[in-house]
Write a protein that holds these residues in place. Structure first.
Motif, PDB file in Angstrom:
ATOM      1  N   GLN A   1      -5.727   5.376   7.288  1.00 15.62           N
ATOM      2  CA  GLN A   1      -5.157   5.678   5.981  1.00 15.62           C
ATOM      3  C   GLN A   1      -4.818   7.149   5.824  1.00 15.62           C
ATOM      4  N   SER A   2      -4.981   7.903   6.893  1.00 17.00           N
ATOM      5  CA  SER A   2      -4.504   9.274   6.837  1.00 17.00           C
ATOM      6  C   SER A   2      -3.032   9.260   7.214  1.00 17.00           C
ATOM      7  N   GLU A   3      -2.410  10.394   7.332  1.00 22.33           N
ATOM      8  CA  GLU A   3      -0.973  10.406   7.603  1.00 22.33           C
ATOM      9  C   GLU A   3      -0.658  10.987   8.970  1.00 22.33           C
ATOM     10  N   HIS A   4      -1.537  10.690   9.930  1.00 20.52           N
ATOM     11  CA  HIS A   4      -1.301  11.140  11.297  1.00 20.52           C
ATOM     12  C   HIS A   4      -0.194  10.359  11.986  1.00 20.52           C
ATOM     13  N   LEU A   5       0.070   9.154  11.495  1.00 22.63           N
ATOM     14  CA  LEU A   5       0.980   8.270  12.208  1.00 22.63           C
ATOM     15  C   LEU A   5       2.359   8.295  11.571  1.00 22.63           C
ATOM     16  N   LYS A   6       3.361   8.166  12.427  1.00 25.91           N
ATOM     17  CA  LYS A   6       4.731   8.164  11.914  1.00 25.91           C
ATOM     18  C   LYS A   6       5.406   6.849  12.270  1.00 25.91           C
ATOM     19  N   ASP A   7       6.240   6.389  11.358  1.00 27.70           N
ATOM     20  CA  ASP A   7       7.048   5.216  11.625  1.00 27.70           C
ATOM     21  C   ASP A   7       8.025   5.553  12.742  1.00 27.70           C
ATOM     22  N   PRO A   8       7.965   4.835  13.874  1.00 30.12           N
ATOM     23  CA  PRO A   8       8.856   5.194  14.994  1.00 30.12           C
ATOM     24  C   PRO A   8      10.337   5.062  14.620  1.00 30.12           C
ATOM     25  N   ASP A   9      10.665   4.231  13.630  1.00 24.18           N
ATOM     26  CA  ASP A   9      12.072   4.068  13.252  1.00 24.18           C
ATOM     27  C   ASP A   9      12.564   5.226  12.379  1.00 24.18           C
TER      28      ASP A   9
ATOM     29  N   ASP B   1      10.638   8.007  11.389  1.00 26.86           N
ATOM     30  CA  ASP B   1       9.898   9.259  11.568  1.00 26.86           C
ATOM     31  C   ASP B   1       9.172   9.717  10.303  1.00 26.86           C
ATOM     32  N   GLU B   2       9.054   8.821   9.336  1.00 23.29           N
ATOM     33  CA  GLU B   2       8.299   9.127   8.117  1.00 23.29           C
ATOM     34  C   GLU B   2       6.812   8.822   8.349  1.00 23.29           C
ATOM     35  N   PRO B   3       5.920   9.548   7.666  1.00 22.17           N
ATOM     36  CA  PRO B   3       4.497   9.185   7.760  1.00 22.17           C
ATOM     37  C   PRO B   3       4.294   7.748   7.285  1.00 22.17           C
ATOM     38  N   ILE B   4       3.485   7.013   8.017  1.00 22.06           N
ATOM     39  CA  ILE B   4       3.247   5.616   7.628  1.00 22.06           C
ATOM     40  C   ILE B   4       1.741   5.349   7.608  1.00 22.06           C
ATOM     41  N   THR B   5       1.279   4.739   6.543  1.00 23.26           N
ATOM     42  CA  THR B   5      -0.125   4.341   6.428  1.00 23.26           C
ATOM     43  C   THR B   5      -0.149   2.896   5.948  1.00 23.26           C
ATOM     44  N   ILE B   6      -1.351   2.342   5.923  1.00 21.44           N
ATOM     45  CA  ILE B   6      -1.427   0.979   5.395  1.00 21.44           C
ATOM     46  C   ILE B   6      -1.086   0.938   3.905  1.00 21.44           C
ATOM     47  N   TRP B   7      -1.112   2.096   3.232  1.00 23.09           N
ATOM     48  CA  TRP B   7      -0.804   2.100   1.791  1.00 23.09           C
ATOM     49  C   TRP B   7       0.690   2.038   1.506  1.00 23.09           C
ATOM     50  N   ASN B   8       1.526   2.501   2.465  1.00 25.68           N
ATOM     51  CA  ASN B   8       2.966   2.429   2.210  1.00 25.68           C
ATOM     52  C   ASN B   8       3.698   1.450   3.132  1.00 25.68           C
ATOM     53  N   ALA B   9       2.948   0.771   4.019  1.00 26.29           N
ATOM     54  CA  ALA B   9       3.598  -0.232   4.882  1.00 26.29           C
ATOM     55  C   ALA B   9       4.260  -1.290   4.002  1.00 26.29           C
TER      56      ALA B   9
ATOM     57  N   SER C   1       5.178  -4.390   4.881  1.00 21.21           N
ATOM     58  CA  SER C   1       4.768  -5.775   5.142  1.00 21.21           C
ATOM     59  C   SER C   1       3.432  -5.744   5.870  1.00 21.21           C
ATOM     60  N   MET C   2       2.760  -6.886   5.897  1.00 23.39           N
ATOM     61  CA  MET C   2       1.508  -6.972   6.642  1.00 23.39           C
ATOM     62  C   MET C   2       1.742  -6.756   8.133  1.00 23.39           C
ATOM     63  N   PHE C   3       2.892  -7.198   8.615  1.00 24.07           N
ATOM     64  CA  PHE C   3       3.191  -6.971  10.023  1.00 24.07           C
ATOM     65  C   PHE C   3       3.274  -5.468  10.306  1.00 24.07           C
ATOM     66  N   ASP C   4       3.945  -4.724   9.415  1.00 27.00           N
ATOM     67  CA  ASP C   4       4.007  -3.262   9.566  1.00 27.00           C
ATOM     68  C   ASP C   4       2.608  -2.651   9.467  1.00 27.00           C
ATOM     69  N   ALA C   5       1.799  -3.179   8.543  1.00 30.14           N
ATOM     70  CA  ALA C   5       0.432  -2.651   8.405  1.00 30.14           C
ATOM     71  C   ALA C   5      -0.359  -2.906   9.685  1.00 30.14           C
TER      72      ALA C   5
ATOM     73  N   LEU D   1      -2.125  -0.282  12.283  1.00 29.67           N
ATOM     74  CA  LEU D   1      -3.474  -0.427  12.845  1.00 29.67           C
ATOM     75  C   LEU D   1      -3.418  -0.330  14.369  1.00 29.67           C
ATOM     76  N   GLY D   2      -2.453  -1.006  14.982  1.00 29.96           N
ATOM     77  CA  GLY D   2      -2.298  -0.928  16.440  1.00 29.96           C
ATOM     78  C   GLY D   2      -2.034   0.502  16.901  1.00 29.96           C
ATOM     79  N   GLN D   3      -1.199   1.226  16.135  1.00 28.89           N
ATOM     80  CA  GLN D   3      -0.931   2.629  16.479  1.00 28.89           C
ATOM     81  C   GLN D   3      -2.202   3.464  16.362  1.00 28.89           C
TER      82      GLN D   3
END
Lengths: 275, 275
Positions: A64-72, A74-82, A84-88, A92-94
């Motif tokens: 839930q921190s913002e270390h991860l970026k959406d590969p598409d 390049d925006e920060p992505i967390t489970i709070w802004n995913a 869909s559940m698939f994106d969430a 988690l996988g990332q």
């Protein structure tokens, strides 16, 4: 060790986890393995984790921190802004892979496997519920109507009752009861799984849950389940006829109507060895 | 894989094994895993084996040949001339080590573990019954009144019912029934365990047994056990009350009388992330 189980039904989701952690037999602790992420009206998610505690705690932190970026994007992505559940689940996988890259090599040098497995499910507004099992490589599979439950950790003791009871049309409270019976069998046969339990029951399209409870040895419902299940199981067992070994008891199905196909049997007579 | 179980009771011994062997998922065969050694009036022994089939078959071959010598007397020793069950278990352990010395290194080079485990029990005239579990190093442990059964292979699915039922005073036929129920749970939840089964029931001080039977899918007793156990288990499950989530149903034990100790729960409101 750990035992966690989650069930996806038409009526909702059920999550159950134990809380015993051990590093060797002489270092036993209690850590909660369930975490609920909830944004009422928008999303409800629940994560259960098994395996190396330092790994799963790191994953939960990153998740839930913002270390991860959406590969598409390049925006920060967390489970709070995913969206869909698939994106969430991808987040988690990332997170799993992030920890693997950071800690995996050092763990390997110390002779420790990168051992973590997780169950992750819930619902985000705009789509149906989804339930995933996430592996230590960050890949994941999704529950389907044919396989509506996932287990992680010490899963075998408690699998038979799930196999017998759970289908997608099972009512929510019945599935919760089944998960508790499954946990009871595991607690009874494996010391590395222990109380208290965390149980979360989610009703479809609610995007929040008030059915989240911690169950310790004093919980009256779980005590009733354990006692009743144990006693009734014994009664059922006693009610099944014993095997009959000869033809006298014609009422009872015979264990062997014929003597064909006996197992390999070697007989030695008078000291002589016969094969 | 395999599932084998053996029980030592005051009244006798029960042995049960499945017969499925697999080398990979696409090479599944039927091999009997039980072998009975019997010299009426003098000795009755039963061996169940799990693990690598080439290893267990080699061990069985050596076990009754005269390759092994008693380290004390330097005389040939086999299970047919062993003076006690402990000596017979030592012969078995020596056979394991013999195969390990002969094949272990080649298996290791091929990336194959020296994986074998066995249950061995019986009675030799002049002493009581004994039951051993033998490991791949040739060492072994013996069943005691506190732990009257051993399992090898896929043991977890079928352990809860054994834990609930078996004590040293359990009657023989009841223990046979319990072993079959334990096997049924395993068959139901694990494809790597399969029919036919071999069941041997030995009565104390008989030094032979006529209660040895191969059980396939047509065996009427086992069919009755499977059907009845499945149906009754379901009835018992249905008879247990569902959890009650509020205070209205005062008759039913509440799942959570208080809301203390809830699991870790993170809530995000209006897009803001709160921990």
């Amino acid at each position: 060790m750990t035992y966690c189980v989650a069930v996806k039904l038409n009526a909702g989701l059920v999550f159950l986890s134990d809380s015993r952690t051990n590093a060797g037999l002489d270092q036993i602790s209690t850590f909660r393995k369930m975490i609920v992420y909830e944004k009422p009206g928008n999303r409800f998610m629940c994560l259960l984790s098994a395996g190396n505690l330092s790994i799963s705690q790191s994953i939960r932190e990153i998740l839930q921190s913002e270390h991860l970026k959406d590969p598409d994007s390049d925006e920060p992505i967390t489970i709070w802004n995913a969206k869909s559940m698939f994106d969430a689940a991808r987040v988690l996988g990332q997170a799993v892979r992030h920890v693997q890259l950071r800690d995996g090599e050092a763990l390997r040098r110390a002779g420790v496997d990168f051992n973590v497995s997780m169950i992750f499910g819930g619902q985000i507004a705009g789509e149906g519920m989804r339930l995933f099992q996430v592996y230590s490589a960050g890949n994941f599979i999704e529950a389907t109507p044919e396989t509506p439950f996932f287990q992680i950790g010490e899963s075998k003791y408690g699998k038979p009752v799930l196999d017998r009871v759970i289908t997608p049309t099972t009512p929510l409270d019945e599935a919760a009861k089944c998960a508790l019976v499954s946990m009871d069998s595991t607690l009874k046969s494996n010391l590395s799984v222990g109380l208290p339990l965390d149980l979360a029951v989610y009703e479809v399209d609610r995007f929040e849950s008030d059915k989240i409870v911690c169950i310790d040895e004093n919980n009256p419902y779980f005590r009733m389940v354990r006692t009743t299940w144990g006693e009734k199981l014994r009664e059922v067992f006693d009610a099944i006829e014993h095997p009959a070994w000869d033809g006298h008891a014609t009422e009872v199905p015979l264990l062997h109507p014929s003597r064909r196909n006996q197992p390999l049997r070697k007989i030695a007579n008078a000291g002589e060895r016969l094969i």
